[in-house]
Design a protein around this motif. Structure first.
Motif, short mmCIF file in Angstrom:
data_model
loop_
_atom_site.label_atom_id
_atom_site.label_comp_id
_atom_site.label_asym_id
_atom_site.label_seq_id
_atom_site.Cartn_x
_atom_site.Cartn_y
_atom_site.Cartn_z
N ASP A 1 0.81 -1.21 0.00
CA ASP A 1 0.00 0.00 0.00
C ASP A 1 0.85 1.27 0.00
OD1 ASP A 1 -2.28 -1.47 0.01
OD2 ASP A 1 -2.69 -1.24 2.15
N LYS A 2 1.98 1.23 0.72
CA LYS A 2 2.72 2.46 0.99
C LYS A 2 4.02 2.61 0.21
CE LYS A 2 -0.16 3.69 4.27
NZ LYS A 2 -1.01 4.89 4.18
N ILE A 3 4.63 1.53 -0.16
CA ILE A 3 5.97 1.60 -0.76
C ILE A 3 5.97 0.92 -2.12
CG2 ILE A 3 8.40 0.98 -0.48
CD1 ILE A 3 8.00 1.04 2.50
N VAL A 4 6.63 1.54 -3.06
CA VAL A 4 6.72 0.97 -4.40
C VAL A 4 7.82 -0.10 -4.41
CG1 VAL A 4 7.19 1.46 -6.81
CG2 VAL A 4 5.99 3.15 -5.42
N PHE A 5 7.42 -1.33 -4.74
CA PHE A 5 8.40 -2.40 -4.83
C PHE A 5 9.17 -2.35 -6.14
CE2 PHE A 5 6.25 -3.96 -1.24
CZ PHE A 5 7.01 -4.96 -0.67
N LYS A 6 8.51 -1.88 -7.17
CA LYS A 6 9.12 -1.87 -8.50
C LYS A 6 10.40 -1.04 -8.49
CE LYS A 6 8.13 -0.72 -13.33
NZ LYS A 6 7.19 -0.06 -14.24
N ASP A 7 11.41 -1.55 -9.16
CA ASP A 7 12.70 -0.86 -9.33
C ASP A 7 13.49 -0.71 -8.03
OD1 ASP A 7 12.18 -0.57 -12.03
OD2 ASP A 7 11.18 1.35 -11.75
N SER A 8 13.15 -1.47 -7.00
CA SER A 8 13.91 -1.40 -5.74
C SER A 8 15.12 -2.33 -5.81
CB SER A 8 13.03 -1.83 -4.56
OG SER A 8 12.01 -0.89 -4.33
N LEU A 9 16.27 -1.80 -5.44
CA LEU A 9 17.44 -2.66 -5.25
C LEU A 9 17.25 -3.49 -3.99
CD1 LEU A 9 20.36 -3.55 -5.91
CD2 LEU A 9 21.14 -1.60 -4.53
N PHE A 10 16.80 -2.83 -2.92
CA PHE A 10 16.41 -3.54 -1.71
C PHE A 10 15.57 -2.64 -0.82
CE2 PHE A 10 20.72 -1.90 -0.55
CZ PHE A 10 20.39 -1.12 0.55
N ILE A 11 14.81 -3.28 0.07
CA ILE A 11 14.11 -2.61 1.16
C ILE A 11 14.44 -3.39 2.42
CG2 ILE A 11 11.91 -1.82 2.10
CD1 ILE A 11 10.74 -2.04 -0.74
N VAL A 12 14.96 -2.71 3.43
CA VAL A 12 15.38 -3.41 4.66
C VAL A 12 14.89 -2.68 5.90
CG1 VAL A 12 17.48 -4.43 3.68
CG2 VAL A 12 17.59 -2.17 4.74
N VAL A 13 14.87 -3.44 6.99
CA VAL A 13 14.65 -2.87 8.31
C VAL A 13 16.01 -2.48 8.88
CG1 VAL A 13 13.88 -3.33 10.66
CG2 VAL A 13 12.59 -4.23 8.72
#
Length: 254
Positions: A14-26
């Motif tokens: 809902d909130k973050i675009v996954f497309k074109d992400s190298l990474f998303i981390v905590v």
């Protein structure tokens, strides 16, 4: 997609675009090992902007920061366009160094492009330079000043500031001596023997009183002296190697 234990995936879709992400981390306290029930959730996303956003003077893509709330928890998200992330990494920024290696941890990583992450990690380790050591020392000095600042002490507390100093200095020492990125405080204890760090950590997590602050400060200053005595190469090919890697990625995207 790796298993992620902190929040429902629906939040991210809902909130973050996954497309074109190298990474998303905590990142933040959950990665460092001192999160409590009251801890915010810090997220870092690195993404590929379009060619226009990457090159244009008028429409150049910038870092983005926003806060939201999910299940009564504050979610604090920082987004880096890949060129900004690469620039910080090439200069020896320890925060983005942590983010890059946090993306290998399936308990912290939401999504990653595995091949690209491994390529970047190898480049960094092969081309380490003294800017990283200086970053840890500089950040530690800032935290040391915070310990004498009443407003900062009130905001963060003595325990958290001291834990942060322990973590930064130990990470710098391990990086210099072992060429490994170890950002988690508990894991750092497997490399460096300290007398008071673990007790301080447990007292913070358990919200109980701690009485050995003076001992901690003495021990931390000893760690600082050790890191000051170490050295990484003054110059390396890191900026060139990272820049070449990024150019090759954009050429491949065309």
């Amino acid at each position: 997609m790796p298993f992620f234990k902190y929040l429902d995936y629906k939040f991210y879709f809902d909130k973050i675009v996954f497309k074109d992400s190298l990474f998303i981390v905590v990142s933040g306290s959950h990665a460092y090992g001192w999160n409590t029930e009251n801890s915010d959730l810090d997220l870092v996303r690195v993404f590929y902007p379009t060619v226009r956003q990457a090159l244009s003077v008028m429409f150049r893509c910038k870092n983005n920061h926003f806060k939201d709330k999910f299940n009564n928890k504050i979610v604090d998200c920082t987004e880096y366009p890949i060129q900004n992330f690469i620039s910080l990494l090439s200069k020896g920024n320890g925060n983005v160094l942590d983010n890059l290696f946090q993306s290998s941890n399936n308990e912290l990583c939401i999504i990653r492009q595995d091949k690209e992450v491994k390529e970047l990690q190898k480049i960094v380790i092969d081309e380490l330079h003294d800017g990283f050591r200086k970053h840890f020392l500089g950040y530690d000095m800032s935290l040391k000043k915070d310990l004498s600042n009443e407003s900062r002490l009130e905001k963060y507390g003595m325990n958290k500031l001291l834990l942060s100093r322990y973590r930064l200095l130990q990470e710098g020492i391990i990086l210099c001596e072992h060429k490994e990125v170890v950002y988690n405080l508990l894991k750092q204890m497997e490399y460096i023997d300290t007398k008071y760090c673990e007790d301080l950590l447990n007292s913070y997590i358990e919200s109980r009183k701690f009485y050995r602050y003076k001992n901690c400060i003495v021990e931390i200053e000893e760690l600082r002296q050790k890191l000051e005595s170490l050295q990484l190469p003054k110059y390396s090919g890191l900026p060139y190697c990272l820049d070449t890697w990024l150019i090759d990625k954009y050429i491949a995207m065309k």
